[in-house]
Design a protein around this motif. Structure first.
Motif, mmCIF file in Angstrom:
data_model
loop_
_atom_site.group_PDB
_atom_site.id
_atom_site.type_symbol
_atom_site.label_atom_id
_atom_site.label_comp_id
_atom_site.label_asym_id
_atom_site.label_seq_id
_atom_site.Cartn_x
_atom_site.Cartn_y
_atom_site.Cartn_z
ATOM 1 N N VAL A 40 0.863 -1.174 0.000
ATOM 2 C CA VAL A 40 0.000 0.000 0.000
ATOM 3 C C VAL A 40 0.901 1.225 0.000
ATOM 4 N N GLN A 41 0.375 2.327 -0.512
ATOM 5 C CA GLN A 41 1.170 3.544 -0.550
ATOM 6 C C GLN A 41 0.254 4.760 -0.498
ATOM 7 N N SER A 42 0.835 5.869 -0.112
ATOM 8 C CA SER A 42 0.063 7.101 -0.039
ATOM 9 C C SER A 42 -0.313 7.557 -1.443
ATOM 10 N N PRO A 43 -1.400 8.321 -1.587
ATOM 11 C CA PRO A 43 -1.832 8.760 -2.917
ATOM 12 C C PRO A 43 -0.728 9.524 -3.649
ATOM 13 N N GLY A 44 -0.477 9.126 -4.881
ATOM 14 C CA GLY A 44 0.522 9.795 -5.700
ATOM 15 C C GLY A 44 1.923 9.237 -5.586
ATOM 16 N N PHE A 45 2.181 8.432 -4.561
ATOM 17 C CA PHE A 45 3.543 7.925 -4.350
ATOM 18 C C PHE A 45 3.920 6.958 -5.476
ATOM 19 N N PRO A 46 5.168 7.011 -6.005
ATOM 20 C CA PRO A 46 6.267 7.922 -5.653
ATOM 21 C C PRO A 46 6.385 9.106 -6.599
ATOM 22 N N ASP A 47 5.462 9.225 -7.563
ATOM 23 C CA ASP A 47 5.606 10.237 -8.605
ATOM 24 C C ASP A 47 5.340 11.643 -8.108
ATOM 25 N N THR A 48 4.381 11.776 -7.198
ATOM 26 C CA THR A 48 4.032 13.105 -6.694
ATOM 27 C C THR A 48 3.867 13.055 -5.183
ATOM 28 N N SER A 49 3.881 14.224 -4.582
ATOM 29 C CA SER A 49 3.606 14.310 -3.150
ATOM 30 C C SER A 49 2.138 13.986 -2.897
ATOM 31 N N TYR A 50 1.829 13.570 -1.675
ATOM 32 C CA TYR A 50 0.444 13.265 -1.357
ATOM 33 C C TYR A 50 -0.393 14.550 -1.352
ATOM 34 N N PRO A 51 -1.687 14.436 -1.615
ATOM 35 C CA PRO A 51 -2.549 15.628 -1.677
ATOM 36 C C PRO A 51 -2.701 16.272 -0.305
ATOM 37 N N PRO A 52 -3.092 17.532 -0.276
ATOM 38 C CA PRO A 52 -3.329 18.208 1.002
ATOM 39 C C PRO A 52 -4.691 17.868 1.570
ATOM 40 N N ASN A 53 -4.804 18.038 2.879
ATOM 41 C CA ASN A 53 -6.089 17.981 3.585
ATOM 42 C C ASN A 53 -6.880 16.706 3.287
ATOM 43 N N ILE A 54 -6.236 15.556 3.461
ATOM 44 C CA ILE A 54 -6.924 14.282 3.235
ATOM 45 C C ILE A 54 -6.912 13.439 4.503
ATOM 46 N N TYR A 55 -7.845 12.497 4.536
ATOM 47 C CA TYR A 55 -7.923 11.501 5.606
ATOM 48 C C TYR A 55 -8.214 10.178 4.913
ATOM 49 N N ARG A 56 -7.223 9.255 4.939
ATOM 50 C CA ARG A 56 -7.355 7.971 4.264
ATOM 51 C C ARG A 56 -7.203 6.833 5.275
ATOM 52 N N GLN A 57 -7.875 5.711 4.982
ATOM 53 C CA GLN A 57 -7.797 4.524 5.835
ATOM 54 C C GLN A 57 -7.539 3.293 4.984
ATOM 55 N N TRP A 58 -6.742 2.380 5.548
ATOM 56 C CA TRP A 58 -6.530 1.058 4.964
ATOM 57 C C TRP A 58 -6.858 0.027 6.051
ATOM 58 N N LEU A 59 -7.869 -0.804 5.810
ATOM 59 C CA LEU A 59 -8.303 -1.817 6.770
ATOM 60 C C LEU A 59 -7.767 -3.171 6.333
ATOM 61 N N PHE A 60 -6.947 -3.788 7.191
ATOM 62 C CA PHE A 60 -6.324 -5.072 6.876
ATOM 63 C C PHE A 60 -7.000 -6.184 7.682
ATOM 64 N N ARG A 61 -7.300 -7.295 7.004
ATOM 65 C CA ARG A 61 -7.832 -8.489 7.664
ATOM 66 C C ARG A 61 -7.002 -9.682 7.213
ATOM 67 N N ALA A 62 -6.410 -10.368 8.161
ATOM 68 C CA ALA A 62 -5.682 -11.598 7.860
ATOM 69 C C ALA A 62 -6.594 -12.795 8.134
ATOM 70 N N ASP A 63 -6.117 -13.977 7.821
ATOM 71 C CA ASP A 63 -6.866 -15.189 8.123
ATOM 72 C C ASP A 63 -6.985 -15.359 9.638
ATOM 73 N N PRO A 64 -7.996 -16.097 10.102
ATOM 74 C CA PRO A 64 -8.072 -16.383 11.542
ATOM 75 C C PRO A 64 -6.785 -17.043 12.038
ATOM 76 N N ARG A 65 -6.430 -16.757 13.273
ATOM 77 C CA ARG A 65 -5.204 -17.274 13.900
ATOM 78 C C ARG A 65 -3.954 -16.787 13.184
ATOM 79 N N HIS A 66 -4.008 -15.577 12.633
ATOM 80 C CA HIS A 66 -2.855 -14.947 11.995
ATOM 81 C C HIS A 66 -2.753 -13.496 12.475
ATOM 82 N N ARG A 67 -1.534 -12.972 12.413
ATOM 83 C CA ARG A 67 -1.303 -11.560 12.668
ATOM 84 C C ARG A 67 -1.133 -10.824 11.335
ATOM 85 N N VAL A 68 -1.387 -9.533 11.350
ATOM 86 C CA VAL A 68 -1.050 -8.663 10.228
ATOM 87 C C VAL A 68 0.314 -8.049 10.500
ATOM 88 N N ARG A 69 1.200 -8.124 9.496
ATOM 89 C CA ARG A 69 2.517 -7.477 9.618
ATOM 90 C C ARG A 69 2.596 -6.380 8.560
#
Length: 847
Positions: A226-255
């Motif tokens: 995952v990467q911020s909007p525009g990465f790596p070609d441009t800087s990220y936009p101003p005044n934003i709020y973004r979320q990334w929700l990760f779900r792994a399989d049961p009995r697993h951790r997210v790294r």
């Protein structure tokens, strides 16, 4: 009704009946009569006074209106989770538009309303709730599904604290409470069995920002990024709020591992935040990062969910981030256990990655009865330093340890058994620790070694050698100074070579006393003259070379120039030391601040023996020079979009290779890891090589060369020039400098793949000549760590020795040239002194 108690908007012109009010009488009206010509001023003054009084009254009324009135309400948003045991998690619960999601969400909202109804404060000010997500519950905790919700309240200003306290009271029930609180009935057929409720206020920096509609839901089954909007070609936009929700399989951790992270330095403006949750619950926040962090950037969840958020401000946008996500099986016995060997090691889970939250480990060490035990923490970063250590901690035989000041701490016990516990709470993680333990015979705790007062064992040869190897100078106490050493006033013995090197090696500065020929009370000028210290910074050139005015708040315009002064473009000279590109204009023509588009890392924060891996973009002037078919051979520095600076010995022909031929070379700019290309790395061929004509291959004198690229490169945050110092720039002994490169990490070893960095310090030329048996010329600069262990090595040749000035701008002090071996004790690294070649560089390249 009083209008101030109604819902009407306050107006300073309404409801103010002044008819019945009495005002202070004026003085005699005749005394107020003014002389002709002053009447207008008096009227203006009275008008201003009246306006000020009206404004003060209005301000007071507004303050009273908005802060003291009880019916002015604020919206408060709280984020939380609810563990439910009698509902199984279904795949449809991941889709907010599904019928199953909506049905369970309605039940959760009803359940929240019932919970809030049991508290008078919550019931009074509650307005609405919404469910954001569901996830599998913790099987060990008895949860079948976890609901993540947001609740809104409208509360009078004076009641905010009461509302916060009531929300914090919604804590997870203890085992003894499960029977009473575990089942809150709606009706017999729709009951939810609630095992836990956790809630808290939303981060104030997110208040007013709605949950983003374009949140990314990611199933973590295979590795991805995952990467911020525009990465790596441009800087990220101003005044934003973004979320990334990760779900792994049961009995697993997210790294989540950050490959690049470059944000605004101010965390009030731009930041990322990671949560052990699917909503931004502060009690589940794992980390908050901004700027250009240099700590571990690998994070793991406690269960199979994780949330990454990005919040940016309206300006000063930066490149952003790229992160790699994956899942890790959640195994029983990931840490802890029984240790029976006489020596061994143990560490926090996943070290040196940040340990997961909500983790508990126990190590039981047991050795033969006749032996005692000691444990030494090699690295330690666990929680915040405090006496109680209430959150994350390590417990050794019931003594809790936390903070970051325990490196090399040794703990002993007069027993053959030792118990170590590690605990992390639900929020904010650290890199953790790594420790070594050892069994010892009580009568001989350091067999064959020297025992420090802090119980650390060191090699006996290190005793009384002038180096603080114990950390508390225990190995340097009660020593008889050898012929090559001198005795400090505090009794410590230090090498004579360290005297008068502008560094306090003794600890009481006695090694820096009586270093000049000048008497007490006199100042030693750079030209050798002595003047009274009272005449320093008096605005007069008492030395004759301006050196008595060189470190003053204001620079002095000198009637004549010297070898120690900075020459402006208008041929005038100023006394200030190193005025170029330091911010203030010192030259009347501004030439000291001209051509300063260099040396600034676009994003701030900050091969090498004894160094550490650098961050992407940390050294944008570093270049890797390759011989076609051979790979990395030397380093170089970016001077502008077309010219590089390197060492002359890099471009000398050998029996088998024509290094002097430009067509044999390729320059890699913006490179971080050898053999790995990326979006910002640029490769160029070399058009021309200009080696200094007086280079001596036997003495390495004049070891400097220029390379012209076949095509200009675009300068950006990953490729940027380093500043060239003027011929009079002073790099004093003792100043910190940095060496960077991909050379071998040990003498005779293999070259590093990741760009390395290491801190050294400038060494006095006289001292250096004694160390290197008079082989150092005036065109060479010495730097290193005389204790050994840190140095440039094979493959670093031609790379930069850089120094940062007080304004944060980086200057090229030296070019890696030669040395006796790598990182030997009492041996320095030798660098080409760039100030001696400033004119030559300008003449050959125009830079």
């Amino acid at each position: 009704m009083d209008h101030l108690d109604s819902d009407e908007t306050f107006s300073p012109t309404q409801d103010m009946d002044w008819a019945g009010e009495q005002f202070l009488p004026t003085s005699d009206s005749r005394q107020l009569e003014k002389k002709p010509g002053r009447r207008k001023k008096v009227l203006i003054g009275l008008g201003l006074l009246g306006t000020a009084a009206a404004l003060a009254l209005l301000t007071g009324m507004l303050v009273w209106h908005f802060n003291l009135r009880h019916d002015v309400r604020l919206k408060r948003v709280y984020i939380g989770s609810m563990g439910i045991s009698n509902e199984p998690f279904k795949a449809e619960h991941e889709d907010p538009s599904s019928q199953q999601f909506r049905k369970l969400a309605d039940l959760v909202k009803q359940q929240l309303k019932l919970i809030y109804a049991k508290n008078s404060v919550l019931a009074k000010y509650f307005r609405d709730s919404s469910v954001q997500a569901f996830s599998e519950g913790d099987a060990d905790g008895g949860d079948g599904v976890v609901a993540y919700y947001q609740s809104e309240f409208e509360v009078p200003v004076p009641q905010q604290t009461s509302l916060d306290e009531a929300i914090l009271g919604l804590r997870e029930p203890t085992d003894g409470q499960q029977g009473r609180q575990g089942r809150l009935l709606l009706k017999p057929t729709d009951a939810l069995s609630v095992n836990s409720v956790t809630s808290g206020a939303l981060d104030p920096r997110m208040t007013g920002r709605s949950i983003p509609e374009n949140s990314a839901n990611i199933h973590v089954r295979t590795e991805g990024r995952v990467q911020s909007p525009g990465f790596p070609d441009t800087s990220y936009p101003p005044n934003i709020y973004r979320q990334w929700l990760f779900r792994a399989d049961p009995r697993h951790r997210v790294r989540l591992v950050f490959h690049t992270l470059i944000l605004e330095d101010d965390c009030q403006q731009d930041f990322i935040k990671i949560y052990d949750s699917l909503v931004p619950m502060e009690r589940r926040a794992l980390t908050e990062q901004c700027g250009y962090p240099h700590t571990s950037l690998t994070f793991l969840s406690s269960g199979n969910v994780m949330l990454l958020t990005l919040v940016t401000s309206e300006e000063k946008n930066f490149p952003g981030f790229r992160a790699i996500y994956s899942q890790v099986p959640l195994k029983d016995g990931e840490c802890g256990g029984t240790l029976t060997a006489d020596r061994g090691s143990f560490s926090s889970p996943f070290f040196p990655s940040n340990y997961p939250p909500r983790t508990s480990c126990v190590w039981n060490i047991e050795v033969p009865n006749e032996k005692f035990l000691k444990v030494q923490f090699m690295k330690f970063s666990v929680g915040n330093q405090s006496k109680e250590c209430p959150g994350d901690y390590v417990e050794v035989n019931d003594d809790r340890l936390c903070g970051r000041k325990l490196k090399n701490t040794v703990i002993t016990t007069k027993s053959n058994k030792m118990t170590i516990r590690f605990n992390s709470d639900a929020s904010y993680v650290d890199e953790g620790f790594i420790a070594e333990y050892e069994a010892f015979v009580p009568t001989d705790p350091c067999p064959g070694r020297f025992r420090c007062r802090n119980n650390l064992c060191i090699n006996s040869t290190l005793q009384c050698d002038g180096w603080n190897d114990c950390g508390d100078n225990g190995d340097e106490v009660d020593c008889e100074c050898e012929q090559s050493q001198f005795k400090c006033k505090n009794g410590l013995c230090k090498p004579k070579l360290w005297r008068c090197d502008r560094s306090d090696d003794c600890g009481d500065n006695s090694d820096e006393e009586n270093c000049g020929k000048c008497a007490d009370g006199e100042f030693s000028c750079k030209n050798g003259r002595c003047v009274s210290k009272m005449r320093k910074c008096d605005g007069k050139d008492d030395c004759g070379d301006g050196s008595d005015e060189s470190k003053c708040e204001r620079s002095l315009l000198l009637p004549q120039c010297s070898a120690f002064t900075f020459r402006c473009t208008d041929k005038r000279c100023i006394s200030k030391m190193n005025p170029e590109c330091d911010g203030p204009l010192d030259c009347e023509d501004g030439s000291d601040e001209a051509d300063c588009q260099c040396g600034m890392r676009p994003f701030q924060s900050s091969r090498i023996v004894g160094g550490q891996a650098s961050q992407v973009g940390e050294w944008p002037w570093q270049v890797s020079l390759h011989i076609k078919g051979m790979g990395h051979v030397c380093g170089a520095s970016v001077l502008n979009s077309r010219w590089l600076l390197t060492a002359a010995h890099c471009v000398q022909d050998s029996e088998s290779q024509k290094y002097s031929r430009p067509d044999q070379w390729q320059a890699f700019l913006g490179l971080h890891v050898q053999g790995q290309t990326n979006e910002w790395m640029v490769k160029r061929n070399v058009r021309r090589i200009v080696a200094h004509r007086d280079y001596n291959p036997h003495t390495y004198d004049n070891d400097i060369a220029l390379m012209e690229l076949d095509d200009a490169v675009e300068l950006n945050q990953y490729i940027w020039p380093i500043c060239l110092p003027s011929s009079t720039y002073d790099f004093p002994a003792g100043q910190e400098a940095w060496i960077t490169g991909w050379g071998t990490t040990s003498e005779g070893g293999v070259k590093a793949s990741v760009l390395q960095k290491a801190a050294v310090r400038i060494i006095n030329s006289t001292v250096c000549n004694d160390l290197m048996t008079d082989e150092v010329t005036d065109r060479m600069l010495c730097a290193g760590v005389l204790k050994g262990g840190v140095d440039a090595c094979q493959g670093d040749s031609g790379g930069p020795l850089s120094v940062t000035n007080p304004s944060g701008r980086v200057f090229l002090a030296g070019v890696v040239s030669w040395g006796e071996g790598c990182a030997h004790r009492n041996k320095a690294g030798i660098y080409t002194r760039v100030t001696e070649f400033r004119g030559w560089i300008k003449e050959q390249s125009g830079v």
